[in-house]
Write an enzyme that holds these catalytic residues in place. Structure first.
Site, PDB file in Angstrom:
ATOM      1  N   GLY A 145       1.058  21.881  -4.582  1.00 29.33           N
ATOM      2  CA  GLY A 145       0.437  22.582  -5.704  1.00 29.33           C
ATOM      3  C   GLY A 145       1.291  22.483  -6.953  1.00 29.33           C
ATOM      4  O   GLY A 145       0.800  22.122  -8.033  1.00 29.33           O
ATOM      5  N   ASN A 183      -5.506  10.469   0.998  1.00 35.70           N
ATOM      6  CA  ASN A 183      -4.824   9.181   1.179  1.00 35.70           C
ATOM      7  C   ASN A 183      -5.370   8.572   2.481  1.00 35.70           C
ATOM      8  O   ASN A 183      -6.295   9.122   3.100  1.00 35.70           O
ATOM      9  CB  ASN A 183      -3.298   9.341   1.139  1.00 35.70           C
ATOM     10  CG  ASN A 183      -2.740  10.079   2.347  1.00 35.70           C
ATOM     11  OD1 ASN A 183      -3.447  10.337   3.328  1.00 35.70           O
ATOM     12  ND2 ASN A 183      -1.468  10.428   2.300  1.00 35.70           N
ATOM     13  N   ASP A 236       0.575  13.330  -5.522  1.00 36.65           N
ATOM     14  CA  ASP A 236       0.533  14.530  -6.365  1.00 36.65           C
ATOM     15  C   ASP A 236       0.435  14.141  -7.843  1.00 36.65           C
ATOM     16  O   ASP A 236      -0.305  14.758  -8.614  1.00 36.65           O
ATOM     17  CB  ASP A 236       1.783  15.389  -6.133  1.00 36.65           C
ATOM     18  CG  ASP A 236       1.814  15.985  -4.734  1.00 36.65           C
ATOM     19  OD1 ASP A 236       0.732  16.142  -4.137  1.00 36.65           O
ATOM     20  OD2 ASP A 236       2.908  16.293  -4.242  1.00 36.65           O
TER      21      ASP A 236
HETATM   22  P1  ADP Z   1       0.221   9.880  -1.107  1.00 34.33           P
HETATM   23  O1  ADP Z   1       1.503  10.031  -1.860  1.00 34.33           O
HETATM   24  O2  ADP Z   1      -0.638  11.113  -1.136  1.00 34.33           O
HETATM   25  O3  ADP Z   1       0.353   9.283   0.259  1.00 34.33           O
HETATM   26  P2  ADP Z   1      -0.583   7.249  -2.095  1.00 34.33           P
HETATM   27  O4  ADP Z   1       0.636   6.705  -1.436  1.00 34.33           O
HETATM   28  O5  ADP Z   1      -1.895   6.688  -1.692  1.00 34.33           O
HETATM   29  O6  ADP Z   1      -0.656   8.844  -1.972  1.00 34.33           O
HETATM   30  O7  ADP Z   1      -0.375   7.060  -3.679  1.00 34.33           O
HETATM   31  C1  ADP Z   1      -1.243   7.623  -4.631  1.00 34.33           C
HETATM   32  C2  ADP Z   1      -1.410   6.645  -5.779  1.00 34.33           C
HETATM   33  O8  ADP Z   1      -0.127   6.387  -6.368  1.00 34.33           O
HETATM   34  C3  ADP Z   1      -1.963   5.283  -5.385  1.00 34.33           C
HETATM   35  O9  ADP Z   1      -3.380   5.295  -5.397  1.00 34.33           O
HETATM   36  C4  ADP Z   1      -1.376   4.380  -6.458  1.00 34.33           C
HETATM   37  O10 ADP Z   1      -2.189   4.422  -7.623  1.00 34.33           O
HETATM   38  C5  ADP Z   1      -0.025   5.041  -6.776  1.00 34.33           C
HETATM   39  N1  ADP Z   1       1.065   4.397  -6.018  1.00 34.33           N
HETATM   40  C6  ADP Z   1       1.573   4.763  -4.810  1.00 34.33           C
HETATM   41  N2  ADP Z   1       2.541   3.903  -4.405  1.00 34.33           N
HETATM   42  C7  ADP Z   1       2.652   2.973  -5.384  1.00 34.33           C
HETATM   43  C8  ADP Z   1       3.468   1.805  -5.578  1.00 34.33           C
HETATM   44  N3  ADP Z   1       4.386   1.413  -4.663  1.00 34.33           N
HETATM   45  N4  ADP Z   1       3.293   1.087  -6.717  1.00 34.33           N
HETATM   46  C9  ADP Z   1       2.385   1.455  -7.656  1.00 34.33           C
HETATM   47  N5  ADP Z   1       1.582   2.534  -7.539  1.00 34.33           N
HETATM   48  C10 ADP Z   1       1.712   3.289  -6.422  1.00 34.33           C
END
Ligand code: ADP
Length: 324
Positions: A44, A186, A271
């Protein structure tokens, strides 16, 4: 509505993160040496800081202990201009113990503490702030009945609702999904929800390789009326809308590629994405949804270039310099 009313109201958790970096993760009975740091976290709080730094007028509905962690939250909210609406709990402020190894793998234990005391009654008493917002954003680190109350109040007032159904192991009933305009799981959260609510067993690691038509069908099964944004880490995200001829977007499903960056720490990327998405939606309700997703994608990428969760959230100026 006064001009200072929050455009984005976030309902969620605050934790003090205690992080140890060591070459390997400890095994049962093992004692290791590591480097320690602590800082603010909780989904949050990370998301409200992201929304605030992305330019939104924000309020944060949460529960804090009467202790050093609570004082830290109050001070940091003040620094970022967040209107803190906190329940003072008799429990200690939430904490997370995080071990990280040299390969970036982690083990986390969360002590919900005060976060578990955020009551539906306290949320109901914030109906004015919720009803005056443009976007209400919530996650699942707070009691589900309180999250549901916030989303229902928002819906009743015509405020758009954004649900980040994280963490994956939290309860996320169908009735909660039904009051969300946009849901942002995710890969793990998406496949968990599919298994629970649609009896579809899909491997989280193979999700990114599924064809778009299949992904769209899975999203529609989960949320027939709303928008689903499945975030796919470095592979960007997949967006699925209900077919609606009046919306600005030309297509009802599409992918948005991630920005190319050199990540240092991807903790809190989700987040960053959610907070920025909420801020962008609140800023311009008429813009096509894809424009908000592109903004959130850039913002999240930039957040990975710095260490930490809430502390790593970029400011608007950082965004303008990087993506001018
Ligand atoms: P969470 O942190 O909830 O697991 P994600 O890993 O899917 O979520 O990341 C959320 C968003 O952050 C992705 O949709 C992407 O746009 C961005 N992101 C995450 N990791 C990377 C990365 N290594 N390079 C560029 N963008 C990233």
């Amino acid at each position: 509505m006064s001009s200072s009313a929050a455009r984005v109201v976030v309902v969620g958790s605050f934790n003090v993160d205690h992080v140890w970096h060591s070459p390997a993760l400890p095994r049962p009975g093992e004692t290791l040496q590591g480097e320690y740091r602590s800082g603010p976290g909780g989904k949050g709080f990370n998301q409200v800081v992201a929304a605030a730094r992305a330019g939104a007028q924000t309020a944060f509905v949460c529960a804090l202990g009467d202790d050093a962690g609570g004082a830290l939250a109050r001070q940091l909210a003040d620094t970022d201009g967040i209107d803190l609406q906190d329940l003072r709990s008799g429990s200690p402020t939430g904490t997370a113990g995080i071990y990280v190894d040299d390969d970036g793998r982690n083990c986390i234990v969360i002590g919900a503490g005060a976060n578990a005391d955020l009551s539906a009654d306290f949320v109901s008493a914030r109906a004015g702030a919720i009803g005056g917002a443009r976007i209400v954003l919530a996650q699942l680190e707070s009691p589900v009945e309180s999250v549901l109350e916030a989303m229902r109040l928002a819906r009743a007032a015509g405020v758009r609702t954004l649900l980040n159904p994280a963490p994956a192991n939290a309860e996320c009933p169908r009735e909660l999904l039904a009051v969300a305009d946009v849901v942002t799981p995710n890969e793990t959260e998406f496949t968990t929800l599919l298994s629970r609510h649609a009896h579809e067993e899909v491997d989280a690691d193979s999700l990114v390789a599924l064809d778009d038509a299949r992904l769209h069908r899975l999203c529609r099964t989960l949320l027939p009326r709303g928008t689903v944004v499945v975030t796919l880490g470095a592979a960007g995200c997949f967006v699925s809308h209900r077919e609606d001829k009046t919306r600005g977007d030309a297509r009802d499903h599409y992918r948005v590629a991630a920005e190319r960056v050199e990540p240092i720490d991807t903790t809190g990327a989700g987040d960053a994405f959610n907070g920025a998405l909420a801020a962008s939606m609140a800023r311009d309700a008429e813009a096509p949804f894809q424009a908000h997703v592109r903004y959130a994608t850039r913002y999240a990428a930039l957040s990975t270039e710095r260490e930490g969760a809430a502390a790593a959230m970029p400011a608007q100026g950082d965004m303008e310099r990087r993506f001018a």
